[in-house]
Design an enzyme around this catalytic site. Structure first.
Site, short mmCIF file in Angstrom:
data_model
loop_
_atom_site.label_atom_id
_atom_site.label_comp_id
_atom_site.label_asym_id
_atom_site.label_seq_id
_atom_site.Cartn_x
_atom_site.Cartn_y
_atom_site.Cartn_z
N HIS A 68 0.82 -1.14 0.04
CA HIS A 68 0.21 0.19 -0.24
C HIS A 68 0.83 1.22 -0.28
O HIS A 68 0.56 2.53 -0.99
CB HIS A 68 -1.01 0.25 1.11
CG HIS A 68 -1.15 1.08 1.23
ND1 HIS A 68 -2.89 1.94 0.38
CD2 HIS A 68 -1.10 2.05 2.81
CE1 HIS A 68 -3.17 3.07 0.57
NE2 HIS A 68 -2.58 3.20 2.38
N GLU A 97 1.05 6.13 12.66
CA GLU A 97 -0.58 5.79 13.13
C GLU A 97 -0.61 4.74 13.22
O GLU A 97 -0.92 3.80 14.07
CB GLU A 97 -1.38 6.26 11.83
CG GLU A 97 -2.72 6.11 12.73
CD GLU A 97 -4.13 6.35 11.64
OE1 GLU A 97 -3.78 6.34 10.42
OE2 GLU A 97 -5.32 6.32 12.00
N ASP A 98 -0.13 3.20 12.06
CA ASP A 98 -0.44 2.11 12.86
C ASP A 98 1.08 1.19 13.41
O ASP A 98 0.94 0.06 13.24
CB ASP A 98 -0.29 1.50 11.36
CG ASP A 98 -1.82 2.08 10.71
OD1 ASP A 98 -2.41 2.44 11.44
OD2 ASP A 98 -1.87 2.16 9.22
N ASP A 279 -22.12 13.29 -26.19
CA ASP A 279 -21.12 13.57 -26.11
C ASP A 279 -20.45 12.69 -25.28
O ASP A 279 -19.75 12.84 -24.26
CB ASP A 279 -20.88 15.34 -25.86
CG ASP A 279 -21.44 16.08 -24.42
OD1 ASP A 279 -22.04 15.06 -24.78
OD2 ASP A 279 -21.22 16.60 -24.09
#
Ligand code: MN
Length: 741
Positions: A68, A97-98, A279
């Site tokens: 990721h 954060e993780d 269009d």
């Protein structure tokens, strides 16, 4: 878009290691421009640290988590055109954060810039959005982060794009939530920053999860029509290509279908089927030309196109002469094909195309990271203009900004046909300020499409506006209600402040002259004395009120002056009553929420308190008693202060409604010299001249001094006052006053 359902993931660590390395190399290749040695070292370090930090984590699909951040970094580089600093921050974006990595460690290893970006990204992901009615405060946090470093937002968009691309593995409710949030917040953000490619992808992916049937239907139909479309395009472009070749242009022609989301929007807006959307694709002619020839060459291409096909006159859009606010440049025209079908043709240079695909970041993709950052800062400065209005409150600021950020722009024209971009919702007054602040200040109205309109008129796309000015005009307070652009707001507030200052100058002269006439000095001490007398907290405000006629110096008549010093009587502060009123107002809200007295329709149980005997027209308030309903007191009742301070929560604001329908008992006391016929005189004034019903009257005479008291029914306070005035005119009476009980 490859989002086929993934087969169960089988973990093979050896293979994964190879895959991680190969993806990393892919990432390095995608970084635009030349990389410095430090840049490369920084990226490698970030990669190693991210791999280590995320090594225990896997995504919902079962894949290693590190895929990721690598992919987010790759999107930053390849699809947004960002450089080494952003790639580094993107690789690290989920670590703080993780994982166990701290922000301090990131700062130690990568310096303050990367740390600030990572910190911003960590903070944003902590913000919870509510898609329906997003809380202003949360929104503000995001914007403040944005204002710190725009790369935070760009990386966040890359992060969101990758999450959207891999949304298949999420449960349905999460898919819906994330898709709505993307549509509501991230796609418009990408649009505003000129990242069309990312915006389209975000919108299409959101639609795919929100409305899977519709999405699939349009996708299938687009695929089915692909062969026909290709044939049509090659036939259509053939004569154009011949002209371009003859003139020696280097070019590329693309016939790309529009995004599924935009086709769906058209179907909704015009209430038509897919087949009726004329269009579904646009033809794009991209010329490779020198910077200085871009504009001329694009118009040459335009002339070739219109040599072969008839253009629709009202569908020419020249965003080359006037680029959109987000940097978009292109020439758009819609022409009629031989088959009787309108076809949109977009003409632009290679550079413009890159900007259109990747936003302003693309401008600098071949330059150094530092120059790149400078360019982004320049873009950010434009956004900061909006933030620069110091007078606006937090909510104003969010509204202003949200409006400028998210609403689509409208294009309007000056009488000379000059194009001006404004946020939608903008008014004639906004337009005036956009032209010039002087034009704005003197605006008295406008002609929109040759029709006279007020300055508050909301403008629409394509309007032509002529501003009517007058030298006598000055900005007014209520103008702030008619403008949406930050620029106009700011200028109006500034003008109002100047006006006040100017007026204060006039007031100052009035004061100076008055003091001279009184023979008093114009100095601080005397001004403070005057200020105190008029209960003004600062001199400028005091002067201003003098100029406006609110502080009436003439009312002072001949004040006592000794040695140039001004001595003023202590003026009973009229504000004291008002203050209490204001307090009540504060507690109980505005007029509308007041308890209405004397209104027969509202059967509220109230009693007039005997301690101050209020009558209609008196300033009053209600007091909720423990077991006797609401008691109405006069605001200047001796008990009021105590009631207020001890039980403020039991106060209700009250006001009077009708007059004549109700009568109130009021008392008047008087004193004077005893004289022949005085009793007769007083009773006749009360009963005849004023048609008042007396309830009781009593007189007492002692040593030539005459005293009396009358209780009478009156309609309201004014009524009582005029009655007392009449009594005061009786020559032998020298005291007349109201009695409360
Ligand atoms: Mn992420």
């Amino acid at each position: 878009m490859s989002t086929a359902q993934s087969a169960p993931y089988v973990i093979d660590l050896e293979k994964e290691r190879e895959e991680i390395i190969s993806r990393y190399k892919d990432l390095l290749r995608s970084i635009p421009g030349e990389r410095t040695r430090e840049g490369t070292r920084m990226i490698r370090k970030a990669f190693n640290i991210a791999v280590e930090a995320h090594k225990e984590q896997r995504r919902k699909s079962g894949e290693p988590y590190i895929y990721h951040p690598i992919e987010v970094a790759r999107i930053c580089a390849a699809e947004i055109g960002l450089g080494a600093t952003s790639v580094t921050a993107a690789l690290l974006h989920d670590t703080v954060e993780d994982t166990d990595l701290t922000l301090d460690e990131v700062r130690d290893m990568f310096g303050p810039t990367v740390a600030t970006i990572v910190d911003g990204l960590t903070k944003i992901s902590g913000v919870q959005f509510q898609t329906d009615s997003m809380q202003a405060e949360n929104f503000r946090k995001v914007l403040l982060t944005l204002a710190q470093d725009v790369r935070v937002i760009l990386i966040k968009l890359a992060d969101r794009l990758h999450n959207m691309r891999t949304l298949d593995n999420m449960p349905r409710d999460k898919q819906l939530k994330i898709a709505s949030e993307t549509l509501f917040l991230y796609a418009p953000l990408a649009h505003r920053l000129g990242l069309y490619n990312i915006k389209n992808q975000l919108e299409d992916l959101s639609l795919k999860y929100k409305e899977p049937e519709i999405y699939n239907e349009i996708e299938t139909k687009l695929k089915k029509g692909e062969a026909v479309r290709k044939r049509f395009i090659s036939r259509f472009t053939l004569p154009i290509k011949e002209s371009l070749d003859k003139e020696g242009f280097t070019y590329e022609i693309k016939g790309r279908p529009k995004s599924i989301h935009s086709i769906y929007n058209k179907m909704l807006k015009k209430n038509v089927t897919f087949e009726e959307v004329y269009d579904v694709f646009a033809i794009r002619i991209i010329v490779d030309t020198k910077h200085e020839l871009e504009k001329a060459d694009c118009w040459r291409v335009y002339s070739f196109v219109t040599d072969h096909y008839q253009p629709s006159p009202d569908r020419l859009r020249d965003w080359i002469s006037t680029p959109k606010g987000n940097g978009y440049e292109s020439l758009h025209t819609t022409v009629m094909s031989p088959g009787g079908r309108w076809v949109e043709v977009q003409i632009r240079s290679k550079r413009m195309d890159e900007i259109a695909e990747m936003g302003l970041a693309a401008h600098y993709r071949y330059k150094s990271d530092e120059e790149h950052a400078n360019a982004l800062d320049a873009m950010l400065n434009k956004i900061r203009e909006t933030l620069n209005d110091p007078g606006s409150s937090a909510l104003d600021f969010v509204n202003d900004f949200k409006l400028n950020l998210f609403s689509d722009e409208i294009m309007v024209f000056t009488p000379k046909g000059e194009m001006i971009n404004l946020p939608s919702g903008a008014t004639a007054l906004d337009f005036a300020f956009e032209i010039h602040s002087q034009v704005g200040r003197q605006c008295i109205g406008a002609k929109v499409n040759h029709k006279l309109v007020p300055l508050s008129q909301t403008l629409r796309n394509g309007d032509q506006i002529e501003i009517i000015t007058s030298k006598k005009q000055q900005p007014k307070d209520d103008w702030l209600n008619y403008v949406v652009t930050a620029k106009a707001r700011h200028k109006i507030k500034q003008a109002l402040r100047e006006q006040k200052k100017k007026l204060a100058g006039v007031g100052r002269e009035v004061v100076q002259q008055a003091l001279r006439e009184w023979g008093a000095k114009f100095d601080t001490e005397n001004i403070v004395a005057l200020r105190d007398y008029f209960h003004s907290s600062n001199s400028n405000d005091f002067f201003w009120q003098v100029a406006r006629g609110r502080n009436d110096l003439a009312a002072l008549k001949d004040p006592v002056v000794k040695n140039g010093r001004l001595f003023l009587p202590k003026q009973e502060r009229p504000k004291d009553e008002r203050t209490l009123e204001e307090v009540i107002k504060e507690i109980r809200g505005t007029e509308g929420s007041a308890l209405t007295l004397g209104d027969e329709l509202t059967r509220i149980d109230y009693k007039l308190s005997p301690c101050c005997n209020p009558i209609a027209g008196d300033d009053v308030f209600g007091f909720i008693t423990a077991n006797d309903g609401i008691r109405i007191h006069r605001v200047n009742c001796p008990n009021a202060i105590q009631l207020m301070s001890n039980s403020a929560h039991r106060i209700v604001k009250a006001r009077w409604k009708g007059k004549d329908s109700v009568e109130f008992l009021a008392g008047i006391r008087f004193k004077g010299m005893d004289a022949v016929g005085i009793v007769n005189k007083i009773t006749s004034i009360i009963s005849r001249e004023h048609n008042v019903n007396m309830r009781s009257i009593s007189f007492d005479s002692n040593d030539g001094i005459f005293e009396g008291k009358v209780m009478a029914y009156v309609h309201d306070a004014d009524h009582l006052r005029s009655l007392m005035d009449k009594l005061r005119r009786v020559p032998s009476l020298n005291m007349v006053e109201r009695v409360d009980s």
